[in-house]
Scaffold this active site. Sequence first.
Site, PDB file in Angstrom:
ATOM      1  N   GLY A 237       0.918  -1.239   0.011  1.00  0.00           N
ATOM      2  CA  GLY A 237       0.117  -0.058  -0.057  1.00  0.00           C
ATOM      3  C   GLY A 237       0.714   1.211   0.020  1.00  0.00           C
TER       4      GLY A 237
ATOM      5  N   TYR B 264     -13.574  -2.834  10.409  1.00  0.00           N
ATOM      6  CA  TYR B 264     -12.289  -2.219  10.459  1.00  0.00           C
ATOM      7  C   TYR B 264     -11.541  -2.557  12.042  1.00  0.00           C
ATOM      8  CZ  TYR B 264      -8.457   1.286   9.811  1.00  0.00           C
ATOM      9  OH  TYR B 264      -7.515   2.257   9.757  1.00  0.00           O
TER      10      TYR B 264
HETATM   11  N1  NAP Z   1      -5.128   7.476   7.895  1.00  0.00           N
HETATM   12  C1  NAP Z   1      -5.197   7.346   9.125  1.00  0.00           C
HETATM   13  O1  NAP Z   1      -5.778   8.015  10.121  1.00  0.00           O
HETATM   14  C2  NAP Z   1      -4.949   5.648   9.663  1.00  0.00           C
HETATM   15  C3  NAP Z   1      -5.280   5.465  10.907  1.00  0.00           C
HETATM   16  C4  NAP Z   1      -4.937   4.370  11.311  1.00  0.00           C
HETATM   17  C5  NAP Z   1      -4.156   3.268  10.785  1.00  0.00           C
HETATM   18  N2  NAP Z   1      -4.310   3.478   9.295  1.00  0.00           N
HETATM   19  C6  NAP Z   1      -3.952   2.602   8.647  1.00  0.00           C
HETATM   20  O2  NAP Z   1      -2.811   2.894   7.833  1.00  0.00           O
HETATM   21  C7  NAP Z   1      -2.720   2.239   6.329  1.00  0.00           C
HETATM   22  C8  NAP Z   1      -2.465   2.962   5.373  1.00  0.00           C
HETATM   23  O3  NAP Z   1      -3.529   3.950   5.370  1.00  0.00           O
HETATM   24  P1  NAP Z   1      -3.676   5.248   4.577  1.00  0.00           P
HETATM   25  O4  NAP Z   1      -4.544   6.473   5.190  1.00  0.00           O
HETATM   26  O5  NAP Z   1      -2.246   5.757   3.929  1.00  0.00           O
HETATM   27  O6  NAP Z   1      -4.680   5.075   3.400  1.00  0.00           O
HETATM   28  P2  NAP Z   1      -4.665   5.143   1.924  1.00  0.00           P
HETATM   29  O7  NAP Z   1      -3.825   6.534   1.463  1.00  0.00           O
HETATM   30  O8  NAP Z   1      -6.182   4.865   1.427  1.00  0.00           O
HETATM   31  O9  NAP Z   1      -3.729   3.805   1.228  1.00  0.00           O
HETATM   32  C9  NAP Z   1      -4.329   2.779   1.300  1.00  0.00           C
HETATM   33  C10 NAP Z   1      -3.199   1.781   0.529  1.00  0.00           C
HETATM   34  O10 NAP Z   1      -3.872   0.460   0.429  1.00  0.00           O
HETATM   35  C11 NAP Z   1      -3.754  -0.069  -0.803  1.00  0.00           C
HETATM   36  N3  NAP Z   1      -4.661  -1.089  -0.829  1.00  0.00           N
HETATM   37  C12 NAP Z   1      -6.129  -1.142  -0.603  1.00  0.00           C
HETATM   38  N4  NAP Z   1      -6.582  -2.179  -0.826  1.00  0.00           N
HETATM   39  C13 NAP Z   1      -5.876  -3.177  -1.593  1.00  0.00           C
HETATM   40  C14 NAP Z   1      -5.873  -4.431  -2.168  1.00  0.00           C
HETATM   41  N5  NAP Z   1      -6.888  -5.035  -2.163  1.00  0.00           N
HETATM   42  N6  NAP Z   1      -4.579  -4.905  -2.606  1.00  0.00           N
HETATM   43  C15 NAP Z   1      -3.625  -4.139  -2.786  1.00  0.00           C
HETATM   44  N7  NAP Z   1      -3.276  -2.983  -2.030  1.00  0.00           N
HETATM   45  C16 NAP Z   1      -4.310  -2.338  -1.538  1.00  0.00           C
HETATM   46  C17 NAP Z   1      -3.882   1.031  -1.743  1.00  0.00           C
HETATM   47  O11 NAP Z   1      -3.454   0.636  -2.908  1.00  0.00           O
HETATM   48  P3  NAP Z   1      -3.976   1.383  -4.497  1.00  0.00           P
HETATM   49  O12 NAP Z   1      -4.571   2.750  -4.132  1.00  0.00           O
HETATM   50  O13 NAP Z   1      -2.808   1.223  -5.359  1.00  0.00           O
HETATM   51  O14 NAP Z   1      -4.978   0.090  -4.734  1.00  0.00           O
HETATM   52  C18 NAP Z   1      -3.210   2.222  -1.067  1.00  0.00           C
HETATM   53  O15 NAP Z   1      -1.786   2.161  -1.317  1.00  0.00           O
HETATM   54  C19 NAP Z   1      -3.930   1.317   6.388  1.00  0.00           C
HETATM   55  O16 NAP Z   1      -3.752   0.086   6.896  1.00  0.00           O
HETATM   56  C20 NAP Z   1      -5.018   1.874   7.352  1.00  0.00           C
HETATM   57  O17 NAP Z   1      -5.841   1.205   7.857  1.00  0.00           O
HETATM   58  C21 NAP Z   1      -4.460   4.649   8.773  1.00  0.00           C
END
Ligand code: NAP
Length: 242
Positions: free
Chosen positions: A12, A151
């Site tokens: 990701g 989630y």
């Molecule tokens: N943002 C927050 O506040 C927050 C808080 C706590 C935890 N997190 C965790 O941190 C991680 C990253 O979050 P983010 O905020 O950076 O989210 P994001 O910008 O939406 O990025 C999500 C990533 O996951 C990839 N992904 C989703 N479904 C996939 C699949 N089926 N196969 C392969 N890749 C997949 C996407 O790839 P593509 O776009 O290329 O498909 C993207 O690179 C996540 O696990 C999230 O739960 C985030």
Amino acid sequence: MEQTRRRALVTGASGGIGAACARALSKDCDVIVHYGHNREAAEKVLASLEPGDHQIIGFDIADEESVADAIKALEAAGGIDILVNNAGITNDKLLMRLKDEDFARVIDVNLSGAARCIRGCTRGMMKRRFGRIINISSIVGLRGNAGQAAYAASKAGLIGLTKSAALELGGRGITANAVAPGFIETEMTAGLPEKVKTEMLSRISSGRFGEPEDVASVVAFLASDAAGYVSGQVIAVDGGMQ
Ligand SMILES: NC(=O)c1ccc[n+]([C@@H]2O[C@H](COP(=O)([O-])OP(=O)(O)OC[C@H]3O[C@@H](n4cnc5c(N)ncnc54)[C@H](OP(=O)(O)O)[C@@H]3O)[C@@H](O)[C@H]2O)c1
């Protein structure tokens, strides 16, 4: 003696937190920038890394065969020393509206996806007697959150997965830790209503939302040699959220 550069797979890495992790790790490691669908974003991240032997790779984390094939190819091409399981999705719904298929999809991507990647990487890590597994969980996995049952369950599951991996693999020089971010400004949180954001901000003692780099610096530490005696832990990166 000079340490050969380690190879790190960040799943990701086309998204906000993953991109920051890839950038932080690229200072000391060769990075494999993984994406699901957004190759263009992954290419931009690749171009933003520190100089090194980096590459991009795309596969659906929910597809067992694609994950196995991709990781096998990466293992054959030099191995994976550091695995950052960061790819994830949300599907926010009240429990009473949450269908089996909604629940299953979130678990499949967030939890089973991480387990698949660990399964693919551990043999090589065991052979080399070095490995770092870092799973991006969430504070929601520790506390729960109304409207985020699937989630939260997937992120709580990641903590159990992390602790079990730490116990199974600790004797082989492999550590496994979870990072639990609070509210980090990325695509994932961009669409939340202002009212929700204001309420959240009032609970963050640092007085600001997190940035992807706040998470990435902790991931880089856990990936480093300096963190060799840290395993089975969950490290919250939430600005002191109450
Ligand atoms: N943002 C927050 O506040 C927050 C808080 C706590 C935890 N997190 C965790 O941190 C991680 C990253 O979050 P983010 O905020 O950076 O989210 P994001 O910008 O939406 O990025 C999500 C990533 O996951 C990839 N992904 C989703 N479904 C996939 C699949 N089926 N196969 C392969 N890749 C997949 C996407 O790839 P593509 O776009 O290329 O498909 C993207 O690179 C996540 O696990 C999230 O739960 C985030």
